[in-house]
Design a protein around this motif. Structure first.
Motif, PDB file in Angstrom:
ATOM      1  N   ASP A  21       0.864  -1.174   0.000  1.00 20.47           N
ATOM      2  CA  ASP A  21       0.000   0.000   0.000  1.00 20.47           C
ATOM      3  C   ASP A  21       0.908   1.233   0.000  1.00 20.47           C
ATOM      4  O   ASP A  21       1.649   1.453   0.965  1.00 20.47           O
ATOM      5  N   LEU A  22       0.869   2.016  -1.061  1.00 23.07           N
ATOM      6  CA  LEU A  22       1.778   3.151  -1.242  1.00 23.07           C
ATOM      7  C   LEU A  22       1.724   4.120  -0.067  1.00 23.07           C
ATOM      8  O   LEU A  22       2.756   4.444   0.527  1.00 23.07           O
ATOM      9  N   LEU A  23       0.546   4.599   0.287  1.00 25.07           N
ATOM     10  CA  LEU A  23       0.440   5.594   1.356  1.00 25.07           C
ATOM     11  C   LEU A  23       0.816   5.006   2.711  1.00 25.07           C
ATOM     12  O   LEU A  23       1.451   5.679   3.530  1.00 25.07           O
ATOM     13  N   ALA A  24       0.465   3.752   2.959  1.00 20.60           N
ATOM     14  CA  ALA A  24       0.830   3.111   4.228  1.00 20.60           C
ATOM     15  C   ALA A  24       2.340   2.977   4.349  1.00 20.60           C
ATOM     16  O   ALA A  24       2.914   3.214   5.420  1.00 20.60           O
ATOM     17  N   ALA A  45       3.628   2.423 -10.748  1.00 21.98           N
ATOM     18  CA  ALA A  45       2.318   1.959 -11.190  1.00 21.98           C
ATOM     19  C   ALA A  45       1.505   1.485  -9.991  1.00 21.98           C
ATOM     20  O   ALA A  45       2.059   1.037  -8.986  1.00 21.98           O
ATOM     21  N   LEU A  46       0.188   1.593 -10.124  1.00 19.42           N
ATOM     22  CA  LEU A  46      -0.736   1.123  -9.095  1.00 19.42           C
ATOM     23  C   LEU A  46      -1.687   0.102  -9.690  1.00 19.42           C
ATOM     24  O   LEU A  46      -2.178   0.282 -10.805  1.00 19.42           O
ATOM     25  N   LYS A  47      -1.935  -0.956  -8.941  1.00 21.47           N
ATOM     26  CA  LYS A  47      -2.928  -1.946  -9.351  1.00 21.47           C
ATOM     27  C   LYS A  47      -4.327  -1.393  -9.151  1.00 21.47           C
ATOM     28  O   LYS A  47      -5.188  -1.508 -10.010  1.00 21.47           O
ATOM     29  N   GLU A  48      -4.529  -0.786  -7.969  1.00 22.28           N
ATOM     30  CA  GLU A  48      -5.833  -0.199  -7.675  1.00 22.28           C
ATOM     31  C   GLU A  48      -5.663   0.945  -6.688  1.00 22.28           C
ATOM     32  O   GLU A  48      -4.719   0.968  -5.908  1.00 22.28           O
ATOM     33  N   ALA A  49      -6.595   1.893  -6.762  1.00 20.71           N
ATOM     34  CA  ALA A  49      -6.553   3.047  -5.863  1.00 20.71           C
ATOM     35  C   ALA A  49      -7.859   3.831  -5.985  1.00 20.71           C
ATOM     36  O   ALA A  49      -8.668   3.582  -6.879  1.00 20.71           O
ATOM     37  N   ALA A  50      -8.014   4.780  -5.061  1.00 21.16           N
ATOM     38  CA  ALA A  50      -9.141   5.716  -5.095  1.00 21.16           C
ATOM     39  C   ALA A  50      -8.574   7.130  -5.061  1.00 21.16           C
ATOM     40  O   ALA A  50      -7.616   7.409  -4.343  1.00 21.16           O
ATOM     41  N   LEU A  51      -9.171   7.998  -5.871  1.00 19.60           N
ATOM     42  CA  LEU A  51      -8.734   9.385  -5.959  1.00 19.60           C
ATOM     43  C   LEU A  51      -9.924  10.313  -5.825  1.00 19.60           C
ATOM     44  O   LEU A  51     -11.037   9.978  -6.250  1.00 19.60           O
ATOM     45  N   GLY A  95      -1.772  12.904  -8.140  1.00 20.17           N
ATOM     46  CA  GLY A  95      -1.132  12.088  -9.142  1.00 20.17           C
ATOM     47  C   GLY A  95      -1.961  11.961 -10.399  1.00 20.17           C
ATOM     48  O   GLY A  95      -3.158  12.243 -10.413  1.00 20.17           O
ATOM     49  N   VAL A  96      -1.289  11.547 -11.432  1.00 18.70           N
ATOM     50  CA  VAL A  96      -1.938  11.232 -12.699  1.00 18.70           C
ATOM     51  C   VAL A  96      -1.700   9.754 -12.944  1.00 18.70           C
ATOM     52  O   VAL A  96      -0.569   9.267 -12.857  1.00 18.70           O
ATOM     53  N   THR A  97      -2.794   9.040 -13.225  1.00 14.06           N
ATOM     54  CA  THR A  97      -2.689   7.628 -13.564  1.00 14.06           C
ATOM     55  C   THR A  97      -3.167   7.445 -14.994  1.00 14.06           C
ATOM     56  O   THR A  97      -4.009   8.200 -15.473  1.00 14.06           O
ATOM     57  N   GLY A  98      -2.624   6.449 -15.645  1.00 11.36           N
ATOM     58  CA  GLY A  98      -3.038   6.226 -17.016  1.00 11.36           C
ATOM     59  C   GLY A  98      -2.851   4.796 -17.454  1.00 11.36           C
ATOM     60  O   GLY A  98      -2.009   4.064 -16.942  1.00 11.36           O
ATOM     61  N   LYS A  99      -3.688   4.421 -18.415  1.00  9.89           N
ATOM     62  CA  LYS A  99      -3.596   3.116 -19.073  1.00  9.89           C
ATOM     63  C   LYS A  99      -4.176   3.297 -20.464  1.00  9.89           C
ATOM     64  O   LYS A  99      -5.344   3.677 -20.603  1.00  9.89           O
ATOM     65  N   GLY A 100      -3.361   3.042 -21.464  1.00 10.70           N
ATOM     66  CA  GLY A 100      -3.844   3.263 -22.830  1.00 10.70           C
ATOM     67  C   GLY A 100      -4.267   4.711 -22.999  1.00 10.70           C
ATOM     68  O   GLY A 100      -3.509   5.620 -22.712  1.00 10.70           O
ATOM     69  N   ASP A 101      -5.503   4.914 -23.446  1.00  9.33           N
ATOM     70  CA  ASP A 101      -6.026   6.265 -23.639  1.00  9.33           C
ATOM     71  C   ASP A 101      -6.750   6.800 -22.415  1.00  9.33           C
ATOM     72  O   ASP A 101      -7.281   7.914 -22.456  1.00  9.33           O
ATOM     73  N   LEU A 102      -6.796   6.026 -21.307  1.00 10.87           N
ATOM     74  CA  LEU A 102      -7.503   6.449 -20.099  1.00 10.87           C
ATOM     75  C   LEU A 102      -6.552   7.201 -19.175  1.00 10.87           C
ATOM     76  O   LEU A 102      -5.492   6.701 -18.814  1.00 10.87           O
ATOM     77  N   THR A 103      -6.930   8.397 -18.782  1.00 10.58           N
ATOM     78  CA  THR A 103      -6.134   9.192 -17.861  1.00 10.58           C
ATOM     79  C   THR A 103      -7.038   9.697 -16.751  1.00 10.58           C
ATOM     80  O   THR A 103      -8.166  10.110 -16.997  1.00 10.58           O
ATOM     81  N   GLY A 106      -5.985  13.180  -9.777  1.00  8.21           N
ATOM     82  CA  GLY A 106      -6.657  13.520  -8.541  1.00  8.21           C
ATOM     83  C   GLY A 106      -5.771  13.386  -7.328  1.00  8.21           C
ATOM     84  O   GLY A 106      -4.561  13.166  -7.432  1.00  8.21           O
ATOM     85  N   CYS A 107      -6.401  13.506  -6.171  1.00  7.28           N
ATOM     86  CA  CYS A 107      -5.732  13.424  -4.879  1.00  7.28           C
ATOM     87  C   CYS A 107      -5.904  12.001  -4.364  1.00  7.28           C
ATOM     88  O   CYS A 107      -7.017  11.555  -4.106  1.00  7.28           O
ATOM     89  N   LEU A 108      -4.793  11.289  -4.251  1.00 12.29           N
ATOM     90  CA  LEU A 108      -4.814   9.891  -3.836  1.00 12.29           C
ATOM     91  C   LEU A 108      -5.217   9.802  -2.370  1.00 12.29           C
ATOM     92  O   LEU A 108      -4.628  10.460  -1.513  1.00 12.29           O
ATOM     93  N   ARG A 109      -6.223   8.968  -2.087  1.00 11.12           N
ATOM     94  CA  ARG A 109      -6.705   8.797  -0.716  1.00 11.12           C
ATOM     95  C   ARG A 109      -6.997   7.331  -0.467  1.00 11.12           C
ATOM     96  O   ARG A 109      -7.378   6.596  -1.362  1.00 11.12           O
ATOM     97  N   GLY A 110      -6.837   6.935   0.763  1.00 11.66           N
ATOM     98  CA  GLY A 110      -7.163   5.561   1.130  1.00 11.66           C
ATOM     99  C   GLY A 110      -6.115   4.581   0.633  1.00 11.66           C
ATOM    100  O   GLY A 110      -4.962   4.926   0.413  1.00 11.66           O
TER     101      GLY A 110
END
Length: 148
Positions: A21-24, A45-51, A95-103, A106-110
């Motif tokens: 967990d990055l923030l932890a 890279a992140l597998k999953e997160a909430a922003l 942070g900015v996250t991206g995959k392919g054309d999806l960007t 936001g503010c990473l939380r949790g």
């Protein structure tokens, strides 16, 4: 505008591992090394997160727009760390996250699970008097300055 001056202290270079967990992990490093203030940079890279990807409307306090992902995305981010009202570390990581054309920005939380690796550079700030204090108008912990 209000501001203060500080000094650059120690520099930390960290590798956050796959599945962590990055923030932890950042919080553990900050506590172990007793870093009270700083700026940090993250690439990986992140597998999953909430922003929080902005407010619903430009009101105070803001109503956050939450976005989540769980499809492994690249990450680049920067943030600050200052002591909160009780001396606890308060992170503010955008942070900015991206995959392919999806960007997504936001503010990473949790929770934020690292995919493969996240490299982090922390530049410690000393003698600035900068703190994060609760601001009733915004409903957020906002940057403030104590006498040094």
């Amino acid at each position: 505008m209000r501001y203060t001056q500080g000094k650059t202290g120690r520099v930390f270079v960290a590798r956050v591992e796959h599945g962590d967990d990055l923030l932890a992990e950042l919080n553990q490093l900050v506590e172990k090394e007793q870093i009270s203030a700083g700026v940090f940079f993250v690439i990986g890279a992140l597998k999953e997160a909430a922003l929080v990807a902005g407010p619903e409307e430009c009101t105070r306090p803001p109503v956050p727009v939450w976005r989540e992902f769980s499809d492994c995305r690249e990450l680049i981010g920067t943030g600050t760390l200052f002591p909160g009202d009780g001396g606890e570390p308060v992170f503010h990581l955008h942070g900015v996250t991206g995959k392919g054309d999806l960007t997504l920005m936001g503010c990473l939380r949790g929770e934020s699970e690292v995919y493969l690796v996240a490299e982090v550079i922390i530049l410690e700030i000393t003698d600035s008097g900068a703190v994060k204090e609760f601001d009733p108008a915004s409903g957020l912990k906002m940057l403030n300055f104590l006498p040094v």
